[in-house]
Design an enzyme around this catalytic site. Structure first.
Site, PDB file in Angstrom:
ATOM      1  N   LYS A   1     -16.113  -2.386  35.920  1.00  0.00           N
ATOM      2  CA  LYS A   1     -16.986  -2.204  36.530  1.00  0.00           C
ATOM      3  C   LYS A   1     -17.530  -1.546  34.342  1.00  0.00           C
ATOM      4  CE  LYS A   1     -19.886  -0.755  40.254  1.00  0.00           C
ATOM      5  NZ  LYS A   1     -20.208  -2.095  40.302  1.00  0.00           N
TER       6      LYS A   1
HETATM    7  N1  PMP Z   1     -18.474  -8.140  41.733  1.00  0.00           N
HETATM    8  C1  PMP Z   1     -19.838  -7.349  41.218  1.00  0.00           C
HETATM    9  C2  PMP Z   1     -20.230  -8.292  39.788  1.00  0.00           C
HETATM   10  C3  PMP Z   1     -20.154  -6.384  41.269  1.00  0.00           C
HETATM   11  O1  PMP Z   1     -21.419  -5.614  40.954  1.00  0.00           O
HETATM   12  C4  PMP Z   1     -19.786  -5.192  42.743  1.00  0.00           C
HETATM   13  C5  PMP Z   1     -20.158  -4.283  42.984  1.00  0.00           C
HETATM   14  N2  PMP Z   1     -19.376  -3.380  42.710  1.00  0.00           N
HETATM   15  C6  PMP Z   1     -18.746  -6.709  43.645  1.00  0.00           C
HETATM   16  C7  PMP Z   1     -18.463  -7.244  43.474  1.00  0.00           C
HETATM   17  C8  PMP Z   1     -18.464  -5.621  45.076  1.00  0.00           C
HETATM   18  O2  PMP Z   1     -17.539  -4.625  44.650  1.00  0.00           O
HETATM   19  P1  PMP Z   1     -17.248  -4.104  45.640  1.00  0.00           P
HETATM   20  O3  PMP Z   1     -16.691  -4.089  46.678  1.00  0.00           O
HETATM   21  O4  PMP Z   1     -16.221  -3.010  45.197  1.00  0.00           O
HETATM   22  O5  PMP Z   1     -18.509  -2.500  45.323  1.00  0.00           O
END
Ligand code: PMP
Length: 319
Positions: free
Chosen positions: A175
């Site tokens: 991320k």
């Molecule tokens: N894909 C992207 C590109 C994101 O930014 C997020 C948010 N973090 C997610 C998927 C979903 O991830 P999470 O469930 O861990 O928040």
């Protein structure tokens, strides 16, 4: 020309007084490199590698006021572990103890009097205009008020003209701050065309994910989701899979084309911020099922209960 004082010195920068943003005010606390300080007085570096090159990592986490009235950060360890893994993937030093960061986050929430909150840790790099690695990283943890569950507003989604970043050019499983230029472009494009959100394909033309959420689609009683590899495999996505197992819902991680989604029974985005949110249509083609009859609606209800620790499992009640 910059104003130079009669003494020949440059004026010092005055903190703006209008700090009432939706994120913080004069009293808001943040965790900054081991201390809890006022957000409005904290400083960062304009010569930093993160600001200049988008070379940083972050997390998006939520806390909830649970059914018993406590404040609980949802899956806090999974999020802080992903933060550490993201830093590692980008060769950024990460020396903090996760338990300390979690404890500090609870403390910031307590000081800011927040229960239903969004929590944003960012690991950022020092002043460095070169591309060389750094000996240290810095960390900030910010929190702000989040509205409770989004509810059942269904999204009109469009297939984006932007593709997700090429995993051979980026650490796509991390991320990383810089990846979100892609998310911003896709989301802005969708909104400028009258849609609520974008859905991006990967470099091979398979459905990948939303700008900030993963996707599931329902076809004939089965939920399908793009497999890991070209997406950020979300913590909510993993939670949805856990809920499917609990509820005996069959799911499959696979490769999907837009055509597999158009006119499918139902579909939803899932993510920490979005939670579980149904779609009305993709590229103006409506999903067939009424949302309340969809598998996503069942998952949405179960997710909502899970984050506020409402539905204690029978085993937990009886033992
Ligand atoms: N894909 C992207 C590109 C994101 O930014 C997020 C948010 N973090 C997610 C998927 C979903 O991830 P999470 O469930 O861990 O928040």
């Amino acid at each position: 020309m910059p104003k130079i004082l009669p003494s020949g010195k440059l004026p010092s920068y005055k903190t703006p007084t209008h700090f009432e943003t939706m994120y913080y005010n004069d009293h808001t606390a943040i965790y900054l490199n081991g201390s809890i300080v006022k957000a409005a007085e904290a400083k960062t570096d304009f010569f930093g590698q993160t600001l200049h090159y988008g070379y940083g990592v972050f997390e998006g986490i939520r806390s909830y006021r649970t059914a018993s009235g406590e404040t609980k950060i949802f899956k806090e360890l999974a999020h802080f572990e992903r933060l550490r893994n993201s830093a590692k993937a980008l060769n950024m030093p990460f020396t903090w103890d996760l338990a300390t960061l979690i404890e500090a986050t609870y403390e910031v929430l307590r000081i800011n009097e927040l229960q239903d909150a969004y929590i944003r840790p960012v690991v950022y790099a020092p002043a460095n205009m070169s591309f060389n690695p750094n000996k240290e990283s810095f960390i900030v943890i910010e929190t702000w008020q989040m509205q409770p569950f989004l509810g059942e507003k269904l999204l009109k989604v469009m297939t984006s003209s932007f593709e997700r970043p090429n995993p051979r050019g980026f650490r796509i499983e991390a991320k990383a701050t810089g990846h979100y230029v892609n998310s911003i472009l896709a989301s802005q494009e969708a909104k400028s065309k009258g849609f609520d959100e974008a859905l991006l394909n990967d470099l091979n033309g398979y459905v990948a994910e939303g700008p900030g959420a993963n996707i599931f689609v329902e076809r004939q009683g089965v939920l399908y989701t793009p497999k890991a590899g070209n997406i950020l495999p979300g913590i909510t996505r993993a939670t949805v899979m856990e809920l499917c197992r609990e509820q005996d819902i069959t799911f499959e991680e696979t490769q999907l084309k837009t055509a597999d989604l158009l006119g499918a029974d139902s579909a939803f985005f899932c993510g920490t911020a979005a939670e579980v949110i149904g779609m009305e249509s993709l590229d103006t083609v409506p999903f067939k099922k009424k949302w309340s009859d969809s598998l996503g609606s069942r998952i949405q209800a179960a997710y909502k209960d899970l984050v506020i620790e409402k539905a204690l499992k029978t085993t937990e009640i009886t033992t």
